[in-house]
Motif scaffolding. Sequence first.
Motif, PDB file in Angstrom:
ATOM      1  N   SER A   1      64.510  38.880  33.333  1.00 48.71           N
ATOM      2  CA  SER A   1      64.965  39.788  34.386  1.00 48.71           C
ATOM      3  C   SER A   1      66.149  39.201  35.146  1.00 48.71           C
ATOM      4  N   LEU A   2      66.090  37.902  35.442  1.00 50.88           N
ATOM      5  CA  LEU A   2      67.185  37.250  36.145  1.00 50.88           C
ATOM      6  C   LEU A   2      68.430  37.211  35.264  1.00 50.88           C
ATOM      7  N   PHE A   3      68.249  36.966  33.968  1.00 52.49           N
ATOM      8  CA  PHE A   3      69.371  36.985  33.027  1.00 52.49           C
ATOM      9  C   PHE A   3      70.014  38.369  32.991  1.00 52.49           C
ATOM     10  N   SER A   4      69.190  39.393  32.845  1.00 54.31           N
ATOM     11  CA  SER A   4      69.707  40.765  32.766  1.00 54.31           C
ATOM     12  C   SER A   4      70.429  41.162  34.052  1.00 54.31           C
ATOM     13  N   GLN A   5      69.839  40.830  35.187  1.00 56.60           N
ATOM     14  CA  GLN A   5      70.463  41.159  36.473  1.00 56.60           C
ATOM     15  C   GLN A   5      71.799  40.443  36.621  1.00 56.60           C
ATOM     16  N   SER A   6      71.859  39.175  36.235  1.00 60.94           N
ATOM     17  CA  SER A   6      73.093  38.399  36.374  1.00 60.94           C
ATOM     18  C   SER A   6      74.173  38.892  35.416  1.00 60.94           C
ATOM     19  N   LEU A   7      73.776  39.259  34.198  1.00 64.43           N
ATOM     20  CA  LEU A   7      74.741  39.776  33.227  1.00 64.43           C
ATOM     21  C   LEU A   7      75.311  41.113  33.684  1.00 64.43           C
ATOM     22  N   ARG A   8      74.449  41.986  34.158  1.00 69.00           N
ATOM     23  CA  ARG A   8      74.922  43.282  34.677  1.00 69.00           C
ATOM     24  C   ARG A   8      75.831  43.072  35.886  1.00 69.00           C
ATOM     25  N   GLY A   9      75.454  42.129  36.735  1.00 69.41           N
ATOM     26  CA  GLY A   9      76.256  41.864  37.925  1.00 69.41           C
ATOM     27  C   GLY A   9      77.636  41.330  37.603  1.00 69.41           C
ATOM     28  N   ALA A  10      77.779  40.632  36.457  1.00 67.59           N
ATOM     29  CA  ALA A  10      79.077  40.090  36.064  1.00 67.59           C
ATOM     30  C   ALA A  10      80.092  41.182  35.765  1.00 67.59           C
ATOM     31  N   TYR A  11      79.616  42.407  35.528  1.00 63.98           N
ATOM     32  CA  TYR A  11      80.508  43.557  35.328  1.00 63.98           C
ATOM     33  C   TYR A  11      80.346  44.596  36.430  1.00 63.98           C
TER      34      TYR A  11
ATOM     35  N   PRO B   1      81.568  32.568  40.880  1.00 60.12           N
ATOM     36  CA  PRO B   1      81.086  32.386  42.252  1.00 60.12           C
ATOM     37  C   PRO B   1      80.127  33.488  42.711  1.00 60.12           C
ATOM     38  N   GLN B   2      80.370  34.744  42.319  1.00 59.82           N
ATOM     39  CA  GLN B   2      79.459  35.798  42.754  1.00 59.82           C
ATOM     40  C   GLN B   2      78.076  35.632  42.120  1.00 59.82           C
ATOM     41  N   SER B   3      78.020  34.946  40.969  1.00 57.91           N
ATOM     42  CA  SER B   3      76.737  34.753  40.307  1.00 57.91           C
ATOM     43  C   SER B   3      75.857  33.742  41.031  1.00 57.91           C
ATOM     44  N   VAL B   4      76.482  32.716  41.639  1.00 53.50           N
ATOM     45  CA  VAL B   4      75.670  31.644  42.236  1.00 53.50           C
ATOM     46  C   VAL B   4      75.946  31.407  43.720  1.00 53.50           C
ATOM     47  N   SER B   5      77.137  31.747  44.201  1.00 54.08           N
ATOM     48  CA  SER B   5      77.493  31.372  45.573  1.00 54.08           C
ATOM     49  C   SER B   5      76.669  32.101  46.616  1.00 54.08           C
TER      50      SER B   5
ATOM     51  N   LYS C   1      71.140  31.948  34.523  1.00 55.17           N
ATOM     52  CA  LYS C   1      72.500  32.056  35.053  1.00 55.17           C
ATOM     53  C   LYS C   1      73.540  31.599  34.031  1.00 55.17           C
ATOM     54  N   TYR C   2      73.269  30.486  33.373  1.00 59.73           N
ATOM     55  CA  TYR C   2      74.201  29.968  32.367  1.00 59.73           C
ATOM     56  C   TYR C   2      74.309  30.966  31.206  1.00 59.73           C
ATOM     57  N   GLY C   3      73.162  31.427  30.726  1.00 67.33           N
ATOM     58  CA  GLY C   3      73.163  32.373  29.615  1.00 67.33           C
ATOM     59  C   GLY C   3      73.874  33.666  29.959  1.00 67.33           C
ATOM     60  N   ALA C   4      73.685  34.154  31.185  1.00 59.72           N
ATOM     61  CA  ALA C   4      74.331  35.405  31.590  1.00 59.72           C
ATOM     62  C   ALA C   4      75.839  35.246  31.690  1.00 59.72           C
ATOM     63  N   MET C   5      76.305  34.120  32.252  1.00 57.06           N
ATOM     64  CA  MET C   5      77.747  33.918  32.395  1.00 57.06           C
ATOM     65  C   MET C   5      78.401  33.747  31.033  1.00 57.06           C
ATOM     66  N   ALA C   6      77.765  32.972  30.146  1.00 55.42           N
ATOM     67  CA  ALA C   6      78.314  32.796  28.802  1.00 55.42           C
ATOM     68  C   ALA C   6      78.308  34.115  28.033  1.00 55.42           C
TER      69      ALA C   6
END
Length: 300
Positions: free
Chosen positions: A36-46, A108-112, A137-142
């Motif tokens: 869930s955290l991966f999916s949320q972070s990946l979606r948030g990156a866009y 930065p928006q992913s972790v800051s 977080k790492y997996g989502a950013m990559a």
Amino acid sequence: MSSHTPGAAPETTRIHNIGYRNYDGARLGRAYARRSLFSQSLRGAYGLGRSAKSKVLPMILFAVMCVPAAIMVAVAVATKANKLPLEYTNYAVVMQGIIGLYLASQAPQSVSRDLRFKTVPLYFSRPVERVDYVLAKYGAMASALFVLTAVPLVILYLGALLAKLDFATQTEDFAQGLVSVTLLSLLYGGLGLVMAALTPRRGFGVAAVIATLTITYGAVSTVQAIAWETGSSGVVQWFGLFSPATLIDGVQVAFLGATSNFPGEAGPSTSVGVVYLLVVLALIAGSYAALMRRYRKVGL
């Protein structure tokens, strides 16, 4: 229960049952929380699931990455060219400025925000642990970077097939391009998150990411050009070890048959390419270790 003060109106106090009940649903555990955290972070990156303003920059950068590929395909089809104007392995290198800008805006928006608002300890309450947070977080950013860099290659590949270029050659080159952008996504994603996680202030994180990618590439390219012009061509390949962009360039030249972007096309030999690959893998592993160390402190 009631209390009465002489000379005052009677006041009644009641205790209400507001109906709290025990949770009796499924306990999905750490794996579900991590996904869930991966999916949320990946979606948030866009910008998905966020405000409309948050979608503007990542979507514009994604479009800017794809438009040149579409133009190249149109030119190849219209002119009936026998090859694409740009190799699959060189596309990300040419577009690295856009990739760096995307990483500087989204890492930065992913972790800051989690650091700024001190919500990280809440994530680390059960069942999520520190390793789950870092992996997600790492997996989502990559993954976000892979989408950014791989989709233009897919456009080029489909366009090449539409232009009736050799299927076997294009498939092999396309696969090599995917390997290259996979390494790039892991390397850039790790370095970007490490830089962003150093500070809870997003602006500082943006500056740190840009400095890490842009300044190192500019400095290395300048020194390589000077070395080539002064006849010290042998050291050009070794200077490439000091910039993320030239590291990826060197690996794909040594192992993926790419054309070098070094001065005079003096890319690393296969033996030196092994050193490049080991440095890339060490930086990826080091980025993960640095994130684990960073979140050991902030998670307390």
